[in-house]
Design a protein around this motif. Sequence first.
Motif, PDB file in Angstrom:
ATOM      1  N   ASP A 233      80.839  74.094  80.333  1.00 14.07           N
ATOM      2  CA  ASP A 233      81.051  75.502  80.686  1.00 14.07           C
ATOM      3  C   ASP A 233      82.136  75.630  81.749  1.00 14.07           C
ATOM      4  O   ASP A 233      82.986  76.529  81.690  1.00 14.07           O
ATOM      5  CB  ASP A 233      79.761  76.118  81.259  1.00 14.07           C
ATOM      6  CG  ASP A 233      78.669  76.277  80.203  1.00 14.07           C
ATOM      7  OD1 ASP A 233      78.990  76.355  79.006  1.00 14.07           O
ATOM      8  OD2 ASP A 233      77.485  76.310  80.595  1.00 14.07           O
TER       9      ASP A 233
ATOM     10  N   CYS B 139      84.559  73.567  82.417  1.00 14.33           N
ATOM     11  CA  CYS B 139      85.879  73.288  81.836  1.00 14.33           C
ATOM     12  C   CYS B 139      86.425  74.517  81.121  1.00 14.33           C
ATOM     13  O   CYS B 139      87.618  74.843  81.241  1.00 14.33           O
ATOM     14  CB  CYS B 139      85.796  72.119  80.849  1.00 14.33           C
ATOM     15  SG  CYS B 139      85.601  70.537  81.655  1.00 14.33           S
ATOM     16  N   ALA B 140      85.577  75.198  80.386  1.00 18.79           N
ATOM     17  CA  ALA B 140      86.021  76.401  79.674  1.00 18.79           C
ATOM     18  C   ALA B 140      86.430  77.472  80.679  1.00 18.79           C
ATOM     19  O   ALA B 140      87.445  78.165  80.498  1.00 18.79           O
ATOM     20  CB  ALA B 140      84.914  76.923  78.759  1.00 18.79           C
ATOM     21  N   GLU B 141      85.670  77.581  81.754  1.00 17.56           N
ATOM     22  CA  GLU B 141      85.964  78.567  82.791  1.00 17.56           C
ATOM     23  C   GLU B 141      87.316  78.238  83.460  1.00 17.56           C
ATOM     24  O   GLU B 141      88.112  79.137  83.749  1.00 17.56           O
ATOM     25  CB  GLU B 141      84.836  78.519  83.818  1.00 17.56           C
ATOM     26  CG  GLU B 141      84.785  79.686  84.750  1.00 17.56           C
ATOM     27  CD  GLU B 141      83.636  79.549  85.752  1.00 17.56           C
ATOM     28  OE1 GLU B 141      82.894  78.532  85.716  1.00 17.56           O
ATOM     29  OE2 GLU B 141      83.495  80.461  86.579  1.00 17.56           O
TER      30      GLU B 141
ATOM     31  N   ARG C 289      90.070  79.193  81.126  1.00 20.68           N
ATOM     32  CA  ARG C 289      90.212  80.647  81.170  1.00 20.68           C
ATOM     33  C   ARG C 289      90.959  81.073  82.438  1.00 20.68           C
ATOM     34  O   ARG C 289      91.848  81.930  82.403  1.00 20.68           O
ATOM     35  CB  ARG C 289      88.817  81.260  81.177  1.00 20.68           C
ATOM     36  CG  ARG C 289      88.780  82.749  81.328  1.00 20.68           C
ATOM     37  CD  ARG C 289      87.324  83.214  81.512  1.00 20.68           C
ATOM     38  NE  ARG C 289      87.166  84.602  81.136  1.00 20.68           N
ATOM     39  CZ  ARG C 289      86.002  85.245  81.109  1.00 20.68           C
ATOM     40  NH1 ARG C 289      84.890  84.601  81.392  1.00 20.68           N
ATOM     41  NH2 ARG C 289      85.950  86.517  80.766  1.00 20.68           N
TER      42      ARG C 289
ATOM     43  N   TYR D 142      93.116  79.382  84.269  1.00 20.05           N
ATOM     44  CA  TYR D 142      94.552  79.063  84.253  1.00 20.05           C
ATOM     45  C   TYR D 142      95.321  79.970  83.304  1.00 20.05           C
ATOM     46  O   TYR D 142      96.442  80.379  83.604  1.00 20.05           O
ATOM     47  CB  TYR D 142      94.792  77.586  83.927  1.00 20.05           C
ATOM     48  CG  TYR D 142      94.624  76.717  85.147  1.00 20.05           C
ATOM     49  CD1 TYR D 142      95.512  76.825  86.212  1.00 20.05           C
ATOM     50  CD2 TYR D 142      93.560  75.847  85.257  1.00 20.05           C
ATOM     51  CE1 TYR D 142      95.348  76.057  87.358  1.00 20.05           C
ATOM     52  CE2 TYR D 142      93.387  75.073  86.401  1.00 20.05           C
ATOM     53  CZ  TYR D 142      94.288  75.182  87.445  1.00 20.05           C
ATOM     54  OH  TYR D 142      94.128  74.437  88.584  1.00 20.05           O
ATOM     55  N   ALA D 143      94.751  80.250  82.144  1.00 24.23           N
ATOM     56  CA  ALA D 143      95.473  81.095  81.186  1.00 24.23           C
ATOM     57  C   ALA D 143      95.815  82.443  81.832  1.00 24.23           C
ATOM     58  O   ALA D 143      96.955  82.910  81.765  1.00 24.23           O
ATOM     59  CB  ALA D 143      94.653  81.288  79.916  1.00 24.23           C
ATOM     60  N   ARG D 144      94.835  83.058  82.482  1.00 24.41           N
ATOM     61  CA  ARG D 144      95.079  84.370  83.096  1.00 24.41           C
ATOM     62  C   ARG D 144      96.008  84.246  84.312  1.00 24.41           C
ATOM     63  O   ARG D 144      96.982  84.995  84.449  1.00 24.41           O
ATOM     64  CB  ARG D 144      93.741  84.994  83.508  1.00 24.41           C
ATOM     65  CG  ARG D 144      93.916  86.346  84.167  1.00 24.41           C
ATOM     66  CD  ARG D 144      92.617  87.131  84.265  1.00 24.41           C
ATOM     67  NE  ARG D 144      92.874  88.386  84.953  1.00 24.41           N
ATOM     68  CZ  ARG D 144      92.865  88.521  86.291  1.00 24.41           C
ATOM     69  NH1 ARG D 144      92.588  87.485  87.072  1.00 24.41           N
ATOM     70  NH2 ARG D 144      93.148  89.685  86.840  1.00 24.41           N
TER      71      ARG D 144
ATOM     72  N   VAL E 163      98.182  81.925  85.167  1.00 24.52           N
ATOM     73  CA  VAL E 163      99.558  81.523  84.879  1.00 24.52           C
ATOM     74  C   VAL E 163     100.332  82.670  84.246  1.00 24.52           C
ATOM     75  O   VAL E 163     101.496  82.910  84.592  1.00 24.52           O
ATOM     76  CB  VAL E 163      99.564  80.272  83.971  1.00 24.52           C
ATOM     77  CG1 VAL E 163     100.956  79.987  83.449  1.00 24.52           C
ATOM     78  CG2 VAL E 163      99.013  79.074  84.718  1.00 24.52           C
ATOM     79  N   GLN E 164      99.692  83.397  83.337  1.00 29.70           N
ATOM     80  CA  GLN E 164     100.407  84.500  82.694  1.00 29.70           C
ATOM     81  C   GLN E 164     100.743  85.595  83.723  1.00 29.70           C
ATOM     82  O   GLN E 164     101.837  86.168  83.677  1.00 29.70           O
ATOM     83  CB  GLN E 164      99.620  85.017  81.484  1.00 29.70           C
ATOM     84  CG  GLN E 164      99.501  83.921  80.391  1.00 29.70           C
ATOM     85  CD  GLN E 164      99.029  84.422  79.021  1.00 29.70           C
ATOM     86  OE1 GLN E 164      98.980  85.613  78.765  1.00 29.70           O
ATOM     87  NE2 GLN E 164      98.692  83.494  78.136  1.00 29.70           N
TER      88      GLN E 164
ATOM     89  N   GLU F  52      82.294  80.935  76.566  1.00 28.28           N
ATOM     90  CA  GLU F  52      82.760  79.547  76.505  1.00 28.28           C
ATOM     91  C   GLU F  52      82.773  79.034  75.059  1.00 28.28           C
ATOM     92  O   GLU F  52      83.691  78.333  74.647  1.00 28.28           O
ATOM     93  CB  GLU F  52      81.871  78.638  77.370  1.00 28.28           C
ATOM     94  CG  GLU F  52      82.069  78.794  78.866  1.00 28.28           C
ATOM     95  CD  GLU F  52      81.441  80.068  79.456  1.00 28.28           C
ATOM     96  OE1 GLU F  52      80.620  80.732  78.755  1.00 28.28           O
ATOM     97  OE2 GLU F  52      81.780  80.406  80.604  1.00 28.28           O
TER      98      GLU F  52
ATOM     99  N   THR G 183      97.785  77.266  77.299  1.00 24.46           N
ATOM    100  CA  THR G 183      97.616  78.417  78.198  1.00 24.46           C
ATOM    101  C   THR G 183      97.084  79.617  77.411  1.00 24.46           C
ATOM    102  O   THR G 183      97.574  80.734  77.533  1.00 24.46           O
ATOM    103  CB  THR G 183      98.975  78.734  78.885  1.00 24.46           C
ATOM    104  OG1 THR G 183      99.633  77.508  79.250  1.00 24.46           O
ATOM    105  CG2 THR G 183      98.798  79.573  80.125  1.00 24.46           C
ATOM    106  N   ILE G 184      96.082  79.376  76.560  1.00 28.26           N
ATOM    107  CA  ILE G 184      95.577  80.413  75.647  1.00 28.26           C
ATOM    108  C   ILE G 184      94.613  81.343  76.383  1.00 28.26           C
ATOM    109  O   ILE G 184      93.548  80.921  76.826  1.00 28.26           O
ATOM    110  CB  ILE G 184      94.871  79.775  74.430  1.00 28.26           C
ATOM    111  CG1 ILE G 184      95.806  78.778  73.729  1.00 28.26           C
ATOM    112  CG2 ILE G 184      94.393  80.864  73.466  1.00 28.26           C
ATOM    113  CD1 ILE G 184      95.189  78.077  72.523  1.00 28.26           C
ATOM    114  N   LEU G 185      95.026  82.604  76.502  1.00 29.33           N
ATOM    115  CA  LEU G 185      94.188  83.638  77.131  1.00 29.33           C
ATOM    116  C   LEU G 185      93.340  84.283  76.047  1.00 29.33           C
ATOM    117  O   LEU G 185      93.869  84.768  75.044  1.00 29.33           O
ATOM    118  CB  LEU G 185      95.108  84.684  77.777  1.00 29.33           C
ATOM    119  CG  LEU G 185      94.457  85.798  78.584  1.00 29.33           C
ATOM    120  CD1 LEU G 185      93.787  85.237  79.835  1.00 29.33           C
ATOM    121  CD2 LEU G 185      95.522  86.822  79.000  1.00 29.33           C
TER     122      LEU G 185
ATOM    123  N   TYR H 198     100.955  80.620  74.972  1.00 27.31           N
ATOM    124  CA  TYR H 198     102.300  80.106  75.133  1.00 27.31           C
ATOM    125  C   TYR H 198     102.551  79.124  73.990  1.00 27.31           C
ATOM    126  O   TYR H 198     101.692  78.288  73.687  1.00 27.31           O
ATOM    127  CB  TYR H 198     102.432  79.368  76.463  1.00 27.31           C
ATOM    128  CG  TYR H 198     102.528  80.248  77.686  1.00 27.31           C
ATOM    129  CD1 TYR H 198     102.429  81.633  77.600  1.00 27.31           C
ATOM    130  CD2 TYR H 198     102.740  79.690  78.937  1.00 27.31           C
ATOM    131  CE1 TYR H 198     102.540  82.429  78.736  1.00 27.31           C
ATOM    132  CE2 TYR H 198     102.847  80.483  80.075  1.00 27.31           C
ATOM    133  CZ  TYR H 198     102.749  81.857  79.964  1.00 27.31           C
ATOM    134  OH  TYR H 198     102.853  82.629  81.090  1.00 27.31           O
TER     135      TYR H 198
END
Lengths: 147, 147, 147
Positions: A12, A14-16, A19, A21-23, A25-26, C11, C86-88, C102
């Motif tokens: 969980d 890791c998934a968090e 999530r 980083y995706a937000r 970084v964008q 997740e 980097t998948i949101l 990305y």
Amino acid sequence: MSAAVREKTYEDICAEVGRFYARHVQLMDEGRAEEAADTFTEEASMVSPPKISTPIVGRAALAAGLRANADQLAADGIRYRRCYSTILVEVRDDGSVFARSYVQVIRTERDKGSYLHAMCVCEDVLVRTDGELKVAERVAIRDDDSI
Amino acid sequence: MSAAVREKTYEDICAEVGRFYARHVQLMDEGRAEEAADTFTEEASMVSPPKISTPIVGRAALAAGLRANADQLAADGIRYRRCYSTILVEVRDDGSVFARSYVQVIRTERDKGSYLHAMCVCEDVLVRTDGELKVAERVAIRDDDSI
Amino acid sequence: MSAAVREKTYEDICAEVGRFYARHVQLMDEGRAEEAADTFTEEASMVSPPKISTPIVGRAALAAGLRANADQLAADGIRYRRCYSTILVEVRDDGSVFARSYVQVIRTERDKGSYLHAMCVCEDVLVRTDGELKVAERVAIRDDDSI
């Protein structure tokens, strides 16, 4: 036991982290400086030599730096994308999360196409504030600055 | 039923595979040859033409090769980073995991910056040994060697 | 409560999205046009300027386009790999999933090596059909076309 209340597993978390980083970084890459600053803690520090060799400390200072940087890039017609991969996640006893990521920084310049600007390793300490992960400490090192 | 003992779901295994690669790859790339060798099984085989066209078989042989390679790169001032993405995970009936990943190999050389060295596809069979995933078989193919 | 029937957590959905892209992208990149087309809905639309500036609509049209493209690339000795990172992931109230990724598009040409062809952002609406995620709408934008 409902899915919502079961204890967070390593999976969980890791998934968090993914999530987060995706937000994060964008927001960073698209010049949304104030929202990006809010993904750091109030007391966060960031260092990224050689460009940022003296740590920037505190969310207000980070926000100001991100805003100035975003405005300059927009004026110059330059976009950076930080492609995170190979994210190593360690949960520490105090509940904080250490994440060590590979970051390919891709630069696109108007009329010049896209190319690899730098290969970096990003080491973050992430802490949970009001239920959300935020960056408390960041050290980003370019490979061409460290070999 | 506690979270700890529930059966691993496909999602759990994907997270575990992601965790495995992050640690494995960072050990490989940073020349920690003995620890990296320990992420392969005792009888593991690896082939990666054209550089390694005859399979290397066995952890001891892998460790020796990784050590020699790491020492050479350190002497030459070269760093490779293998950026794994787009990891396809299949769980097989025998409990082993087949993982097929895209790997951008980024090379950084002292005073020469970073660039894409090779685009590869890495096909691994991962098996669980004492609770931990390890590479049992690896075939890594460069796109410029296969079209 | 068994793992199989518990409600999908955020997740779980992220893991499912990662799984979807790994399979989808590898089918696309390897010219398996009919299988790739089946990862879009019957009514799917795709736009990717400047190459595809008028949306392609419908799985049949997508399949035909993917097949023509794959045949041309095979004839020309060219391989593209779309490295997603980097998948949101956002889950919408109607159960659809918005994913913003990305995408580094790596091109390999016979005797010319591999290089970064384009840095793109891929925005997809994914919907569940017969239990499987499929692309309902895709907008892919190149950074060098949008700054």
